[in-house]
Design an enzyme around this catalytic site. Structure first.
Site, PDB file in Angstrom:
ATOM      1  N   ARG A 180      27.280  36.686  -1.098  1.00 34.16           N
ATOM      2  CA  ARG A 180      28.150  35.757  -1.835  1.00 34.16           C
ATOM      3  C   ARG A 180      29.614  36.136  -1.627  1.00 34.16           C
ATOM      4  O   ARG A 180      30.479  35.292  -1.424  1.00 34.16           O
ATOM      5  CB  ARG A 180      27.802  35.747  -3.335  1.00 34.16           C
ATOM      6  CG  ARG A 180      28.882  35.078  -4.182  1.00 34.16           C
ATOM      7  CD  ARG A 180      28.439  34.641  -5.563  1.00 34.16           C
ATOM      8  NE  ARG A 180      27.638  35.616  -6.274  1.00 34.16           N
ATOM      9  CZ  ARG A 180      28.099  36.765  -6.782  1.00 34.16           C
ATOM     10  NH1 ARG A 180      29.361  37.101  -6.660  1.00 34.16           N
ATOM     11  NH2 ARG A 180      27.280  37.576  -7.415  1.00 34.16           N
TER      12      ARG A 180
ATOM     13  N   TYR B 118      38.316   8.706  -1.611  1.00 32.32           N
ATOM     14  CA  TYR B 118      36.863   8.701  -1.606  1.00 32.32           C
ATOM     15  C   TYR B 118      36.335   8.528  -3.042  1.00 32.32           C
ATOM     16  O   TYR B 118      36.885   9.104  -3.987  1.00 32.32           O
ATOM     17  CB  TYR B 118      36.422  10.046  -1.016  1.00 32.32           C
ATOM     18  CG  TYR B 118      34.949  10.302  -1.035  1.00 32.32           C
ATOM     19  CD1 TYR B 118      34.077   9.507  -0.307  1.00 32.32           C
ATOM     20  CD2 TYR B 118      34.421  11.354  -1.777  1.00 32.32           C
ATOM     21  CE1 TYR B 118      32.729   9.751  -0.327  1.00 32.32           C
ATOM     22  CE2 TYR B 118      33.069  11.608  -1.792  1.00 32.32           C
ATOM     23  CZ  TYR B 118      32.227  10.807  -1.068  1.00 32.32           C
ATOM     24  OH  TYR B 118      30.891  11.050  -1.085  1.00 32.32           O
TER      25      TYR B 118
ATOM     26  N   ASP C 160      43.516  15.722   1.881  1.00 29.60           N
ATOM     27  CA  ASP C 160      42.150  15.603   2.381  1.00 29.60           C
ATOM     28  C   ASP C 160      42.259  15.061   3.804  1.00 29.60           C
ATOM     29  O   ASP C 160      42.657  13.922   4.017  1.00 29.60           O
ATOM     30  CB  ASP C 160      41.360  14.653   1.464  1.00 29.60           C
ATOM     31  CG  ASP C 160      39.893  14.548   1.866  1.00 29.60           C
ATOM     32  OD1 ASP C 160      39.598  14.673   3.072  1.00 29.60           O
ATOM     33  OD2 ASP C 160      39.056  14.317   0.967  1.00 29.60           O
TER      34      ASP C 160
ATOM     35  N   LYS D  62      31.381  15.450   7.734  1.00 34.06           N
ATOM     36  CA  LYS D  62      31.754  14.314   8.578  1.00 34.06           C
ATOM     37  C   LYS D  62      32.033  14.779  10.015  1.00 34.06           C
ATOM     38  O   LYS D  62      31.140  15.262  10.660  1.00 34.06           O
ATOM     39  CB  LYS D  62      32.941  13.594   7.944  1.00 34.06           C
ATOM     40  CG  LYS D  62      32.822  13.403   6.414  1.00 34.06           C
ATOM     41  CD  LYS D  62      31.843  12.329   6.013  1.00 34.06           C
ATOM     42  CE  LYS D  62      31.455  12.384   4.543  1.00 34.06           C
ATOM     43  NZ  LYS D  62      32.555  12.212   3.596  1.00 34.06           N
TER      44      LYS D  62
HETATM   45  C1  PLP Z   1      32.656  12.508   2.093  1.00 29.86           C
HETATM   46  C2  PLP Z   1      34.011  12.807   1.648  1.00 29.86           C
HETATM   47  C3  PLP Z   1      34.270  13.764   0.664  1.00 29.86           C
HETATM   48  C4  PLP Z   1      33.156  14.498  -0.058  1.00 29.86           C
HETATM   49  O1  PLP Z   1      32.506  15.362   0.807  1.00 29.86           O
HETATM   50  P1  PLP Z   1      30.949  15.774   0.630  1.00 29.86           P
HETATM   51  O2  PLP Z   1      30.729  16.667   1.795  1.00 29.86           O
HETATM   52  O3  PLP Z   1      30.170  14.502   0.681  1.00 29.86           O
HETATM   53  O4  PLP Z   1      30.822  16.453  -0.687  1.00 29.86           O
HETATM   54  C5  PLP Z   1      35.580  14.026   0.337  1.00 29.86           C
HETATM   55  N1  PLP Z   1      36.594  13.379   0.930  1.00 29.86           N
HETATM   56  C6  PLP Z   1      36.392  12.431   1.876  1.00 29.86           C
HETATM   57  C7  PLP Z   1      37.552  11.744   2.491  1.00 29.86           C
HETATM   58  C8  PLP Z   1      35.101  12.104   2.261  1.00 29.86           C
HETATM   59  O5  PLP Z   1      34.901  11.157   3.177  1.00 29.86           O
END
Ligand code: PLP
Length: 394
Positions: free
Chosen positions: A48, A100, A172, A197
């Site tokens: 961890r 998101y 982000d 992604k």
């Molecule tokens: C999918 C997404 C998230 C969340 O990510 P997860 O891996 O699904 O928890 C956050 N920001 C954006 C822009 C996303 O497309």
């Protein structure tokens, strides 16, 4: 070094003293590591707190974003939530309206329940952004390319504004990746990724990244990473490292195909608006071109008719109906009904996607096949005869 080179550089270290140096790092599944004595700690003691496979991943992520440190979490949402460690009850967070759906849910339904005030503003509009600050604004959060409206955030301008008000800026960067944009170089304090992604790319890992420029901030977040135990497991760390090696070639092809798809959609009479940051008419295209090398591979479009949009999505054959983007294969979604349902109906006009918005995530299929699929689906949706009911046309 260029990012394309960093992504494929071998990063194995002989931590076991075995002399074995594979091309890929080993997957260290061990939860604990032996110490030389009761009082001497080696580089690793407990997974961890630190794990060699996760370290290899975090080291690469920090290099890619030009960060003092990057931390890997079990999801993008967990990486977002890690920023809560920097906030106290009474603090305010200022968030872009084009985010998101899960970000909206986390901030508005979880953080605000703990006394953090959350305000939304169109941060691509400087006057609206300036007016939304208060003396308690501690964090500003935006997506470099908004999801799913593809709103462009001018990172440098937003960073200056945030810092002038004594707030931190987190970006982000999921939609653009460090290949296109490195927010820390433009003044942002933190970068978030849903590594689920593009970074992973293969739809087989759920992971998140938080990368920071400042050493002191990095130490605080690393403390919480261990203390709260929200860490990416070694097998997932390995899979993410493996997927990231092909990021540059995947993205290059996906962006070229996304542009071809966007241009083809412009020629469809039933499509009223195409959103793609590479199109000259896209709102914020000039700001986008100044700060980003590429476009990402998401294209959104509207038809003005929610039923028609839904039918087009359901008639597609190559684009499967899925949330998410950044995968090898193409997908289509109606964010209003899918990824963004946690935004309350009454807010979904001003916050988030219109009902008729279709989001396409372009994959690695041949662009001509994708365009043919879209044309076929549009023709099928337009040819559909609405059933006649007692009240008229349903
Ligand atoms: C999918 C997404 C998230 C969340 O990510 P997860 O891996 O699904 O928890 C956050 N920001 C954006 C822009 C996303 O497309």
């Amino acid at each position: 070094m260029n990012i394309e080179t960093l992504l494929v550089a071998t990063r194995t270290r002989d931590i076991d003293g075995t002399g074995v140096r594979g091309t890929m790092p080993p997957i260290h599944l061990s939860a604990t590591f032996q110490q030389d004595s009761a009082t001497e700690f080696g580089a690793y003691d407990y997974s961890r707190s630190g794990n060699p496979t996760r370290d290899a991943l975090e080291g690469l992520l920090a290099e890619l974003e030009g960060a003092a440190r990057a931390l890997a979490y079990p999801s993008g949402v967990a990486a977002l939530n890690a920023m809560a460690a920097l906030l106290r009850p009474g603090d305010e967070v200022l968030v872009s309206t084009d985010v998101y759906g899960g970000t909206y849910r986390l901030l508005s339904k979880v953080w605000s329940g703990r006394g953090v005030a959350v305000r939304y503003a169109d941060l691509s509009d400087p006057a609206a952004a300036r007016a939304a600050f208060s003396s308690r604004t501690r964090l500003v959060h935006a997506e470099s390319l908004g999801n799913p409206l593809l709103t462009v955030c001018d990172v440098r301008g937003t960073a200056e504004l945030a810092h002038a008000h004594g707030a931190l800026l987190s970006i982000d960067n999921t939609s653009l990746t460090p290949l296109n944009l490195r927010p820390l170089e433009l003044g942002a304090d933190m970068v978030i990724h849903s590594a689920t992604k593009y970074l992973c790319g293969h739809s087989d890992v759920t992971a998140g990244v938080l990368a920071v420029r400042d050493e002191a901030l990095a130490r605080t977040l690393k403390f919480h990473h261990n203390a709260e135990g929200c860490v990416l497991p070694p097998l997932d760390s390995y899979l993410l490292l493996r997927g990231m090696q092909t990021l540059a070639v995947r993205l290059e092809r996906q962006e070229a195909s996304a542009r071809a798809v966007a241009e083809a959609l412009l020629n469809e009479p039933c499509v009223s608006r195409v959103r793609f940051p590479g199109l000259p008419g896209h709102e914020g295209a000039a700001a986008h071109a100044r700060q980003s090398k590429g476009t990402g591979a998401v294209v959104s479009f509207e038809t003005g008719d929610a039923e028609l949009s839904r039918r087009i999505v359901e008639a597609l054959k190559l684009f499967s109906i899925r949330v998410s983007f950044g995968a090898l294969n193409s997908s289509a979604s109606v964010p209003f009904h899918m990824s963004h349902t946690s935004i309350p109906q009454e807010l979904r006009g001003s916050h988030g996607p219109p009902r008729d918005l279709v989001r396409l995530a372009v994959g690695l299929e041949h662009a001509a096949d994708l365009i043919a699929d879209l044309r076929g689906a549009i023709a099928a949706a337009l040819a559909y005869e609405r059933p006649i009911t007692a009240g008229g046309v349903a």
